[in-house]
Design a protein around this motif. Structure first.
Motif, PDB file in Angstrom:
ATOM      1  N   PRO A 191      98.513  46.036  35.042  1.00  9.58           N
ATOM      2  CA  PRO A 191      97.509  47.110  35.108  1.00  9.58           C
ATOM      3  C   PRO A 191      97.609  47.891  36.422  1.00  9.58           C
ATOM      4  O   PRO A 191      98.269  47.458  37.366  1.00  9.58           O
ATOM      5  CB  PRO A 191      96.190  46.341  35.028  1.00  9.58           C
ATOM      6  CG  PRO A 191      96.499  45.020  35.648  1.00  9.58           C
ATOM      7  CD  PRO A 191      97.914  44.705  35.227  1.00  9.58           C
ATOM      8  N   LEU A 192      96.930  49.030  36.430  1.00  7.32           N
ATOM      9  CA  LEU A 192      96.891  49.855  37.632  1.00  7.32           C
ATOM     10  C   LEU A 192      95.848  49.278  38.578  1.00  7.32           C
ATOM     11  O   LEU A 192      94.654  49.443  38.380  1.00  7.32           O
ATOM     12  CB  LEU A 192      96.538  51.299  37.270  1.00  7.32           C
ATOM     13  CG  LEU A 192      96.301  52.267  38.441  1.00  7.32           C
ATOM     14  CD1 LEU A 192      97.535  52.364  39.323  1.00  7.32           C
ATOM     15  CD2 LEU A 192      95.895  53.643  37.927  1.00  7.32           C
ATOM     16  N   THR A 193      96.316  48.566  39.617  1.00  7.20           N
ATOM     17  CA  THR A 193      95.425  47.979  40.616  1.00  7.20           C
ATOM     18  C   THR A 193      96.010  48.225  41.998  1.00  7.20           C
ATOM     19  O   THR A 193      97.225  48.401  42.146  1.00  7.20           O
ATOM     20  CB  THR A 193      95.274  46.460  40.410  1.00  7.20           C
ATOM     21  OG1 THR A 193      96.552  45.836  40.601  1.00  7.20           O
ATOM     22  CG2 THR A 193      94.747  46.142  39.009  1.00  7.20           C
ATOM     23  N   PRO A 194      95.169  48.204  43.037  1.00  2.00           N
ATOM     24  CA  PRO A 194      95.685  48.343  44.397  1.00  2.00           C
ATOM     25  C   PRO A 194      96.698  47.247  44.739  1.00  2.00           C
ATOM     26  O   PRO A 194      97.679  47.500  45.443  1.00  2.00           O
ATOM     27  CB  PRO A 194      94.432  48.239  45.265  1.00  2.00           C
ATOM     28  CG  PRO A 194      93.312  48.678  44.373  1.00  2.00           C
ATOM     29  CD  PRO A 194      93.693  48.190  43.008  1.00  2.00           C
ATOM     30  N   GLU A 195      96.454  46.050  44.226  1.00  3.28           N
ATOM     31  CA  GLU A 195      97.357  44.932  44.522  1.00  3.28           C
ATOM     32  C   GLU A 195      98.745  45.172  43.936  1.00  3.28           C
ATOM     33  O   GLU A 195      99.767  44.936  44.600  1.00  3.28           O
ATOM     34  CB  GLU A 195      96.773  43.622  43.963  1.00  3.28           C
ATOM     35  CG  GLU A 195      95.484  43.166  44.622  1.00  3.28           C
ATOM     36  CD  GLU A 195      94.262  43.966  44.193  1.00  3.28           C
ATOM     37  OE1 GLU A 195      93.250  43.949  44.924  1.00  3.28           O
ATOM     38  OE2 GLU A 195      94.326  44.618  43.117  1.00  3.28           O
ATOM     39  N   ASN A 196      98.801  45.645  42.695  1.00  3.79           N
ATOM     40  CA  ASN A 196     100.103  45.910  42.064  1.00  3.79           C
ATOM     41  C   ASN A 196     100.836  47.057  42.751  1.00  3.79           C
ATOM     42  O   ASN A 196     102.058  47.026  42.906  1.00  3.79           O
ATOM     43  CB  ASN A 196      99.911  46.220  40.582  1.00  3.79           C
ATOM     44  CG  ASN A 196      99.707  44.973  39.752  1.00  3.79           C
ATOM     45  OD1 ASN A 196      99.967  43.865  40.206  1.00  3.79           O
ATOM     46  ND2 ASN A 196      99.215  45.140  38.530  1.00  3.79           N
ATOM     47  N   LEU A 197     100.093  48.078  43.154  1.00  4.16           N
ATOM     48  CA  LEU A 197     100.719  49.201  43.842  1.00  4.16           C
ATOM     49  C   LEU A 197     101.229  48.775  45.213  1.00  4.16           C
ATOM     50  O   LEU A 197     102.339  49.157  45.624  1.00  4.16           O
ATOM     51  CB  LEU A 197      99.725  50.359  43.964  1.00  4.16           C
ATOM     52  CG  LEU A 197     100.220  51.631  44.646  1.00  4.16           C
ATOM     53  CD1 LEU A 197     101.532  52.126  44.044  1.00  4.16           C
ATOM     54  CD2 LEU A 197      99.164  52.727  44.579  1.00  4.16           C
ATOM     55  N   SER A 198     100.444  47.985  45.912  1.00  3.85           N
ATOM     56  CA  SER A 198     100.869  47.492  47.222  1.00  3.85           C
ATOM     57  C   SER A 198     102.119  46.628  47.095  1.00  3.85           C
ATOM     58  O   SER A 198     103.059  46.739  47.901  1.00  3.85           O
ATOM     59  CB  SER A 198      99.734  46.690  47.866  1.00  3.85           C
ATOM     60  OG  SER A 198     100.134  46.194  49.126  1.00  3.85           O
TER      61      SER A 198
END
Length: 380
Positions: free
Chosen positions: A326-333
């Motif tokens: 999913p689109l989450t800050p953790e995945n983007l980071s």
């Protein structure tokens, strides 16, 4: 024998071969129309093309000829006034001019403005080419602070059923349109990339990881997620994030370490930034078929994005990009940390499917797709 007259109603950029005059975002909109016009020049022996644009700055009609095509700019009311009047003024001005031209076919671009208001009142076959899908953007909460766009999505829902044919750029877009107009006839025509991007050589510095965002700095583009990723990650950031564009979250990024806000830039400057980027960031919540993802792939830059848009048709995870799901800050980071420490992976993602993507986004393909559609509709 008179050539078929095709009236193209669109927020067409001023025709200019000087790329310093062309930009996105904030410079001009609908930049794919520039290269479509250039490609249509090859078909001017078969069709007579008339591009019609509304311009609230004008008091009188202005017409010119470029690329063997006619360009007309019509006076129009202020956007807010016309919106509150149900696009009455724009529709009247468009209808009066179309009555003079007597076109064989009307091609309308987008539902973000007044052009599609003519669909219900036209006895001529019509094509509606989608740009954004306002109803979808409204559903995800993109217009909480934009009452004009929120109101406009009601007009979009009313207009769609009246188009003879609707075109969009992706299966994702087709599926979204079907939710609004289930009986609509929908054709896929991908909108191509300007030829100048094909001349850009990707030359990222292996010692300097740079991630690039290009677009409106808002909720729909997932910029709140990027903001949280940059603020919350405990790991030291060995990369720089450059942001081209403007929008509601812009001030929130100002002053953050390793972040540069470049503002709205002309194409040549955008291309220079793409040439240096390790990857393009596009954490979007909904996008019909974003220009920046296409331009990145033409240059050869990997794209970090989501499955929520037309880009999911050609960006594959760990092939030519990175899918955040999913689109989450953790995945983007995690994506930025991983890529910023693995230049060989970045180069591999950039190279994979590069030739395929460049071929897919050739603007000639867009022109060919519409010409086939024109001929089919005029033969009926």
């Amino acid at each position: 024998m008179r050539k078929p007259v095709v009236a193209i109603l669109a927020e067409c950029p001023a025709v200019s071969k000087d790329l310093h005059q062309l930009g996105r975002p904030g410079g001009v909109g609908s930049t794919w129309l520039t290269q479509l016009s250039e490609c249509f020049e090859s078909y001017s022996g078969e069709f007579q093309f008339h591009w019609i644009t509304l311009d609230k700055k004008l008091k009188h009609i202005e017409s010119s000829v470029h690329n063997s095509q006619f360009f007309h700019r019509l006076p129009s009311a202020k956007v807010t006034v016309d919106l509150l009047l149900g696009h009455l003024i724009a529709r009247r001005n468009l209808k009066n001019y179309l009555d003079i031209l007597s076109p064989s076919l009307i091609h309308v671009w987008g539902t973000e403005n007044s052009y599609a208001s003519i669909l219900k009142h036209s006895k001529t076959p019509t094509i509606l080419s989608m740009q954004g899908i306002l109803t979808t953007y409204t559903r995800i909460g993109a217009f909480k602070k934009n009452w004009r766009a929120f109101l406009q999505h009601f007009y979009e829902r009313a207009w769609l059923p009246y188009a003879t044919i609707i075109t969009c750029e992706s299966e994702w877009g087709r599926n979204e349109i079907k939710k609004i107009a289930p009986k609509a006839e929908i054709e896929l025509v991908e909108y191509g990339v300007h030829p100048s991007f094909y001349q850009v050589k990707w030359q990222p510095d292996p010692r300097r990881p740079i991630f690039l965002f290009i677009g409106t700095i808002d909720y729909r583009k997932g910029m709140d997620v990027l903001l949280k990723a940059l603020k919350s990650s405990p790991t030291k950031k060995d990369y720089e994030v450059r942001i081209i564009g403007s929008g509601e979250y812009q001030s929130s990024f100002e002053g953050l370490p390793n972040v540069r806000i470049l503002g709205n830039l002309p194409w040549l400057s955008v291309q220079q930034e793409l040439a240096k980027a390790w990857a393009v960031l596009l954490p979007t919540r909904a996008d019909t078929s974003p220009n920046v993802a296409k331009e990145a792939r033409v240059v050869g830059v990997p794209v970090v994005t989501t499955p929520y848009g037309g880009q999911s048709g050609y960006i594959q995870h760990m092939e030519n990009g990175w899918i955040l799901h999913p689109l989450t800050p953790e995945n983007l980071s995690k994506a930025m940390q991983t890529l910023s420490h693995d230049f060989s992976l970045v180069r591999s993602l950039g190279a994979r499917h590069h030739d395929r993507d460049r071929a897919y986004f050739r603007p000639e393909r867009t022109a060919e797709g519409f010409i086939r559609l024109y001929k089919r509709m005029l033969a009926q």
